[in-house]
Design a protein around this motif. Structure first.
Motif, mmCIF file in Angstrom:
data_model
loop_
_atom_site.group_PDB
_atom_site.id
_atom_site.type_symbol
_atom_site.label_atom_id
_atom_site.label_comp_id
_atom_site.label_asym_id
_atom_site.label_seq_id
_atom_site.Cartn_x
_atom_site.Cartn_y
_atom_site.Cartn_z
ATOM 1 N N MET A 123 0.482 -0.942 -0.581
ATOM 2 C CA MET A 123 0.072 0.099 -0.105
ATOM 3 C C MET A 123 0.883 0.917 0.243
ATOM 4 S SD MET A 123 -3.223 -0.812 -0.253
ATOM 5 C CE MET A 123 -4.545 0.631 0.760
ATOM 6 N N GLN A 124 2.155 1.168 0.949
ATOM 7 C CA GLN A 124 2.860 2.686 0.480
ATOM 8 C C GLN A 124 3.430 2.520 -0.266
ATOM 9 O OE1 GLN A 124 5.327 1.801 3.706
ATOM 10 N NE2 GLN A 124 3.593 2.017 5.524
ATOM 11 N N GLU A 125 3.914 1.304 -0.662
ATOM 12 C CA GLU A 125 5.126 1.173 -2.390
ATOM 13 C C GLU A 125 4.236 1.775 -3.757
ATOM 14 O OE1 GLU A 125 8.388 0.411 -3.483
ATOM 15 O OE2 GLU A 125 7.997 1.276 -1.079
ATOM 16 N N ILE A 126 2.607 1.997 -3.828
ATOM 17 C CA ILE A 126 1.611 1.873 -4.460
ATOM 18 C C ILE A 126 0.697 4.013 -4.182
ATOM 19 C CG2 ILE A 126 1.335 0.410 -5.628
ATOM 20 C CD1 ILE A 126 -1.621 0.396 -3.998
ATOM 21 N N GLY A 127 1.849 4.238 -3.081
ATOM 22 C CA GLY A 127 1.520 5.698 -2.586
ATOM 23 C C GLY A 127 -0.106 6.050 -2.868
ATOM 24 N N ILE A 128 -1.098 4.590 -1.576
ATOM 25 C CA ILE A 128 -2.355 5.164 -1.890
ATOM 26 C C ILE A 128 -2.634 5.096 -0.312
ATOM 27 C CG2 ILE A 128 -5.094 4.066 -1.999
ATOM 28 C CD1 ILE A 128 -3.904 2.921 -5.037
ATOM 29 N N SER A 129 -3.422 5.898 0.406
ATOM 30 C CA SER A 129 -3.772 6.142 1.850
ATOM 31 C C SER A 129 -5.046 7.218 1.929
ATOM 32 C CB SER A 129 -2.534 6.533 2.834
ATOM 33 O OG SER A 129 -2.376 8.149 2.027
ATOM 34 N N ASN A 162 -37.659 6.888 18.972
ATOM 35 C CA ASN A 162 -38.765 7.111 17.092
ATOM 36 C C ASN A 162 -37.986 7.949 16.394
ATOM 37 O OD1 ASN A 162 -40.622 6.304 16.056
ATOM 38 N ND2 ASN A 162 -41.887 7.755 16.308
ATOM 39 N N THR A 163 -36.317 7.327 16.446
ATOM 40 C CA THR A 163 -35.606 9.003 15.532
ATOM 41 C C THR A 163 -34.468 7.830 14.855
ATOM 42 O OG1 THR A 163 -35.256 9.658 17.425
ATOM 43 C CG2 THR A 163 -34.146 10.058 15.718
ATOM 44 N N MET A 164 -34.929 8.633 13.158
ATOM 45 C CA MET A 164 -34.102 8.237 12.480
ATOM 46 C C MET A 164 -33.621 9.285 11.838
ATOM 47 S SD MET A 164 -35.310 6.202 8.829
ATOM 48 C CE MET A 164 -36.035 7.869 8.207
ATOM 49 N N LEU A 165 -32.116 9.926 11.912
ATOM 50 C CA LEU A 165 -31.477 11.128 11.610
ATOM 51 C C LEU A 165 -30.785 10.492 10.619
ATOM 52 C CD1 LEU A 165 -30.478 13.769 12.878
ATOM 53 C CD2 LEU A 165 -29.005 12.451 14.116
ATOM 54 N N PRO A 166 -30.657 10.889 9.642
ATOM 55 C CA PRO A 166 -30.150 10.996 8.012
ATOM 56 C C PRO A 166 -29.010 12.200 8.401
ATOM 57 C CG PRO A 166 -31.399 12.199 7.238
ATOM 58 C CD PRO A 166 -32.187 12.141 9.006
ATOM 59 N N PHE A 167 -27.391 11.303 8.012
ATOM 60 C CA PHE A 167 -26.111 12.278 8.304
ATOM 61 C C PHE A 167 -25.301 11.670 7.069
ATOM 62 C CE2 PHE A 167 -25.437 7.749 10.639
ATOM 63 C CZ PHE A 167 -24.021 7.826 9.981
ATOM 64 N N TYR A 168 -24.204 12.652 7.048
ATOM 65 C CA TYR A 168 -23.224 12.217 5.689
ATOM 66 C C TYR A 168 -21.642 12.026 6.264
ATOM 67 C CZ TYR A 168 -27.485 14.458 3.296
ATOM 68 O OH TYR A 168 -28.547 14.624 2.547
ATOM 69 N N LEU A 169 -21.749 11.628 5.330
ATOM 70 C CA LEU A 169 -19.445 10.993 5.935
ATOM 71 C C LEU A 169 -19.033 11.374 4.538
ATOM 72 C CD1 LEU A 169 -21.885 8.431 6.845
ATOM 73 C CD2 LEU A 169 -19.483 8.063 8.133
ATOM 74 N N ARG A 170 -18.040 12.209 4.446
ATOM 75 C CA ARG A 170 -16.972 11.767 3.964
ATOM 76 C C ARG A 170 -15.310 11.481 4.442
ATOM 77 N NH1 ARG A 170 -16.625 18.014 3.014
ATOM 78 N NH2 ARG A 170 -14.323 18.353 4.588
ATOM 79 N N ILE A 171 -14.196 10.883 2.917
ATOM 80 C CA ILE A 171 -13.573 10.849 3.279
ATOM 81 C C ILE A 171 -12.348 11.235 1.893
ATOM 82 C CG2 ILE A 171 -12.982 8.150 2.804
ATOM 83 C CD1 ILE A 171 -11.978 7.414 5.010
ATOM 84 N N ASP A 172 -11.090 11.322 1.894
ATOM 85 C CA ASP A 172 -9.907 11.448 0.487
ATOM 86 C C ASP A 172 -8.888 10.510 1.120
ATOM 87 O OD1 ASP A 172 -11.611 13.943 0.575
ATOM 88 O OD2 ASP A 172 -10.054 15.538 1.285
ATOM 89 N N ILE A 173 -9.279 9.737 -0.013
ATOM 90 C CA ILE A 173 -8.036 8.985 -0.604
ATOM 91 C C ILE A 173 -6.821 9.421 -1.641
ATOM 92 C CG2 ILE A 173 -7.897 6.111 -1.645
ATOM 93 C CD1 ILE A 173 -9.903 6.512 0.596
ATOM 94 N N SER A 174 -5.744 8.978 -0.839
ATOM 95 C CA SER A 174 -4.415 10.205 -1.552
ATOM 96 C C SER A 174 -4.008 9.070 -2.306
ATOM 97 C CB SER A 174 -3.631 10.592 -0.721
ATOM 98 O OG SER A 174 -2.401 10.467 -1.636
ATOM 99 N N LEU A 175 -3.451 9.559 -3.963
ATOM 100 C CA LEU A 175 -3.260 8.169 -4.676
ATOM 101 C C LEU A 175 -1.435 9.263 -4.887
ATOM 102 C CD1 LEU A 175 -6.123 9.839 -7.428
ATOM 103 C CD2 LEU A 175 -5.596 7.560 -6.371
ATOM 104 N N ALA A 176 -1.098 9.454 -3.752
ATOM 105 C CA ALA A 176 0.835 10.659 -3.870
ATOM 106 C C ALA A 176 0.642 11.273 -5.688
ATOM 107 C CB ALA A 176 1.185 9.080 -4.297
ATOM 108 N N PHE A 177 1.225 12.045 -5.156
ATOM 109 C CA PHE A 177 1.988 13.617 -6.318
ATOM 110 C C PHE A 177 2.230 12.677 -7.407
ATOM 111 C CE2 PHE A 177 3.742 16.342 -8.620
ATOM 112 C CZ PHE A 177 2.101 17.370 -8.811
ATOM 113 N N LEU A 178 1.154 13.236 -9.065
ATOM 114 C CA LEU A 178 1.584 11.998 -10.072
ATOM 115 C C LEU A 178 1.331 12.731 -10.594
ATOM 116 C CD1 LEU A 178 -0.436 9.252 -9.938
ATOM 117 C CD2 LEU A 178 1.966 9.035 -9.324
ATOM 118 N N GLY A 179 2.240 13.441 -11.027
ATOM 119 C CA GLY A 179 1.623 15.016 -12.597
ATOM 120 C C GLY A 179 1.609 14.681 -14.189
ATOM 121 N N ASP A 180 1.775 13.263 -14.312
ATOM 122 C CA ASP A 180 1.554 13.074 -15.740
ATOM 123 C C ASP A 180 0.211 12.337 -15.354
ATOM 124 O OD1 ASP A 180 1.320 10.762 -17.711
ATOM 125 O OD2 ASP A 180 3.094 11.212 -17.887
#
Length: 244
Positions: A123-129, A162-180
């Motif tokens: 995972m570290q070698e391919i640069g994804i975290s 008697n509660t139903m609460l919608p909520f939102y989530l987000r997460i960023d997945i790094s691809l490592a910097f690739l100029g090409d």
């Protein structure tokens, strides 16, 4: 909430099994010599509805439940001009169909891996975290975290019955910097799905329960999202050149 309950009733195996028996009995009566009184079918259907409702209550009503996001409630984006990471935006639900209040001690969204890769070195070698996931009560996420932000969660949080609460989530997945751009395209095309984990702790009248639920997000549409982001960035660059 009613439609969610109706969906659970229809998908109940108890109702489906008894409805199947009803169909067999109807076919036997219609095409054969055996005569089964119609009230037997009605009684079986009523019993199925009662048992299905009880089963739903037993499984979901006594405790607070946090649903994992469904694929139809997921959107993907590349939020920066560098396309060095992509963002997963999700919607989920927090429910308490019990008769007493309870509390959520915390909710964490964690990155696990991509394409079921287990080896951290690879995972570290391919640069994804992955970064730490964020939560919001509304679709809007505040750019700055403040104690007065009404959309942020403040734990522990009391959840009324008697509660139903919608909520939102987000997460960023790094691809490592690739100029090409071609390198970015190849890496994105290689990604099939990302595995995340929803961890939370609940306190209610039944005690304290800690859950860690893994789930997968399909990345099949990610190459299309990348192409739109690249096209948008190229158009922005052209406009900057015109006015520079």
């Amino acid at each position: 909430m009613f439609w969610r309950y109706l969906k659970l009733i229809i998908s109940s195996w108890i109702l489906q099994a008894i409805a199947f028996l009803d169909l067999i009995g109807f076919a036997t009566t219609y095409f054969g010599t055996l005569q089964v009184p119609y009230w037997i079918y009605l009684c079986l259907l009523i019993i199925a509805l009662v048992l299905s409702g009880y089963n739903i209550y037993k499984n979901s009503a006594p405790k607070i439940v946090i649903d994992t996001p469904k694929q139809e409630d997921v959107s993907l984006s590349f939020p920066t001009v560098y396309n060095d990471h992509f963002r997963i935006n999700m919607k989920s639900y927090l429910t308490n169909f019990g008769l007493q209040s309870g509390s959520i001690e915390y909710i964490n969204l964690k990155f696990v891996n991509v394409n079921d890769l287990k080896d951290e070195f690879i995972m570290q070698e391919i640069g994804i975290s992955g970064t730490e996931g964020e939560l919001s009560k509304e679709k809007y996420f505040s750019p700055f975290s403040t104690g007065n932000d009404k959309n942020s969660f403040k734990f522990p949080m009391i959840v009324e019955p008697n509660t139903m609460l919608p909520f939102y989530l987000r997460i960023d997945i790094s691809l490592a910097f690739l100029g090409d751009k071609e390198e970015i395209r190849r890496k994105v095309a290689w990604l099939k799905y990302v595995q995340l984990e929803l961890e939370y702790k609940v306190k209610d009248s039944f005690g304290t329960e800690k859950s860690a639920v893994p789930f997968k997000i399909n990345l099949q549409t990610l190459p299309e999202v990348l192409e739109r982001a690249i096209e948008s960035n190229d158009q922005s660059d052209q406009i900057d050149e015109i006015f520079s």
